[in-house]
Design an enzyme around this catalytic site. Structure first.
Site, PDB file in Angstrom:
ATOM      1  CB  THR A   1      30.838  18.677 -26.035  1.00 21.77           C
ATOM      2  OG1 THR A   1      30.786  18.491 -27.447  1.00 21.77           O
ATOM      3  CG2 THR A   1      32.001  17.901 -25.445  1.00 21.77           C
TER       4      THR A   1
ATOM      5  CB  CYS B   1      20.266  36.865 -11.515  1.00 21.68           C
ATOM      6  SG  CYS B   1      21.005  35.406 -10.838  1.00 21.68           S
TER       7      CYS B   1
HETATM    8  N1  PMP Z   1      17.467  29.596  -8.607  1.00 18.31           N
HETATM    9  C1  PMP Z   1      17.860  30.133  -7.444  1.00 18.31           C
HETATM   10  C2  PMP Z   1      16.993  29.985  -6.229  1.00 18.31           C
HETATM   11  C3  PMP Z   1      19.085  30.795  -7.372  1.00 18.31           C
HETATM   12  O1  PMP Z   1      19.482  31.327  -6.217  1.00 18.31           O
HETATM   13  C4  PMP Z   1      19.883  30.910  -8.533  1.00 18.31           C
HETATM   14  C5  PMP Z   1      21.187  31.655  -8.508  1.00 18.31           C
HETATM   15  N2  PMP Z   1      21.139  32.887  -7.867  1.00 18.31           N
HETATM   16  C6  PMP Z   1      19.413  30.311  -9.724  1.00 18.31           C
HETATM   17  C7  PMP Z   1      18.202  29.676  -9.711  1.00 18.31           C
HETATM   18  C8  PMP Z   1      20.207  30.387 -10.983  1.00 18.31           C
HETATM   19  O2  PMP Z   1      21.419  29.700 -10.852  1.00 18.31           O
HETATM   20  P1  PMP Z   1      22.555  29.850 -11.949  1.00 18.31           P
HETATM   21  O3  PMP Z   1      22.850  31.326 -12.056  1.00 18.31           O
HETATM   22  O4  PMP Z   1      23.701  29.058 -11.408  1.00 18.31           O
HETATM   23  O5  PMP Z   1      22.024  29.310 -13.224  1.00 18.31           O
END
Ligand code: PMP
Length: 383
Positions: free
Chosen positions: A242, A329
């Site tokens: 969705t 991340c």
């Molecule tokens: N690619 C890059 C270059 C990023 O800086 C990030 C986020 N740090 C991502 C991908 C992933 O983005 P999201 O966490 O919003 O999925």
């Protein structure tokens, strides 16, 4: 809480975006794929309007815009979604760089287990990968080249413009992770030659949890990307599930605002960068930038403060500045930045490096004051 200087991790939502989202949550709550009633139709109109806003920012056709949950998902679809085509054509060679976001690196690592051959190019100390090195690796069985536009840790712009033109001539699929450049390097993206492009709305003052995968048509045909999840026909089956109408509306509005304001924003960002340079120059600190600043965006800087442990610096200046020393991340792990490592930066310099990133909303006076405090703390910590 201090000043927020971690815009590369996520940016504060624009109030105008939030207003559109609240209105959508309250008034456009139907399912955009419900075809039997007006509420569904209204939600569909909202989604298609947002698609046009995104397309307008990127200078593409709205039929090339596919909404996802963000760049991580877009990158996964762009790469994993080529598997069927790879098997059909026997093209299983992928070229990418060692400084890509983990959503690219971990995805290609998984593809390797499935029999794909992965080649990683490394940048030099400038932070840029070498275009010729990539082109030299291209073979008849090269399926894909995936290179980010701007690195999230260093802010270094990769040579995707030249690379895109060269890869088009060689008929190789090109994916660009434009998460850090979308809404900022607007003209550059409009002129870029690519097949797939990813971004997340929250990096350009939109909501978290929504992003875009662009599938650029060539002679009216989409690139051979297939869905990697099953269970619905939404987004032409590319991204079943969705559609989060309010998030999508927020993404559209963020793109619309970026399109109107990017030129003015770029002046503000540049001004903030010169303020940072001025503060550093006057500080008497032993510091250097990581990456060649001639290739760096005006919205971030990765700085090595010689003899200062970045963990200690970040903790000590927490009340003044929210900065980081790597991608959010991967920040749960205390291992040194793989991006700076790939550039060939010595470990002691990596451990002394912090990333500072800002947005057009960043207040210059606050910026100067709080960074001044951070620099004073760095001086007191230097050994
Ligand atoms: N690619 C890059 C270059 C990023 O800086 C990030 C986020 N740090 C991502 C991908 C992933 O983005 P999201 O966490 O919003 O999925």
């Amino acid at each position: 809480m201090g000043i927020y200087l971690d815009s590369n991790a996520s940016s504060p939502i624009d109030e105008r975006v939030l207003a559109v989202m609240v209105d959508t949550y309250l008034n456009s709550y139907g399912n955009a794929d419900s075809r039997t009633h007006n509420h569904g139709e209204q939600a569909r109109i909202t989604v298609e309007y947002a698609r046009k806003q995104v397309a307008s920012l990127l200078g593409i056709n709205s039929s090339e815009v596919f909404f996802t949950s963000g760049s991580t998902e877009s990158n996964n679809i762009a790469i994993q979604g080529l598997e069927e085509y790879a098997l059909e054509t026997n093209k299983k060679h992928i070229i990418t760089s060692a400084v890509e976001h983990k959503s690219v690196l971990e995805t290609v690592k998984m593809m390797k287990k499935k029999g794909f051959e992965i080649e990683l190019v490394k940048p030099d100390l400038s932070g840029q990968v070498n275009m010729q090195e990539i082109l030299d690796k291209v073979r008849d069985d090269t399926l894909l080249v995936s290179i980010m536009h701007v690195n999230n840790e260093t802010g270094i712009i990769q040579p995707v413009a030249e690379l895109g033109s060269e890869l088009e001539k060689r008929n190789v699929l090109f994916h660009v992770d434009a998460t850090q450049s979308c809404g900022k390097l607007v003209d550059e993206i409009r002129n870029l030659k690519y097949n797939m492009l990813s971004f997340s709305a929250h990096k350009l003052k939109g909501p978290k949890g929504v992003g875009v995968l662009v599938l650029k048509k060539k002679r009216y045909k989409l690139p051979p990307v297939k869905n990697i999840m099953y269970g619905g026909q939404q987004e032409h089956g590319i991204r079943p599930g969705t559609i989060p109408v309010a998030l999508v509306a927020g993404c559209g509005k963020a793109c619309e605002i970026a399109e109107i304001e990017y030129k003015e924003n770029s002046h503000k960002l540049r001004k903030l960068k010169s303020t940072l340079e001025e503060l550093l120059n006057d500080s008497g600190l032993d510091y250097h930038y990581n990456g060649d600043q001639n290739y760096c965006v005006d919205s971030s800087a990765n700085i090595c403060f010689k003899g200062v442990m970045s963990e200690a610096l970040m903790l000590s200046c927490k009340q003044y500045c929210s900065v980081s020393n790597g991608s959010a991340c991967t920040s749960k792990s205390y291992s040194p930045s793989y991006v700076l490592e790939a550039m060939g930066i010595p470990i002691e310099d990596i451990e002394s490096s912090v990333r500072i990133s800002w947005g057009p909303e960043t207040d210059e006076i606050e910026f100067r004051e709080n960074l001044g405090k951070m620099i004073a703390i760095a001086k007191s910590l230097a050994v």
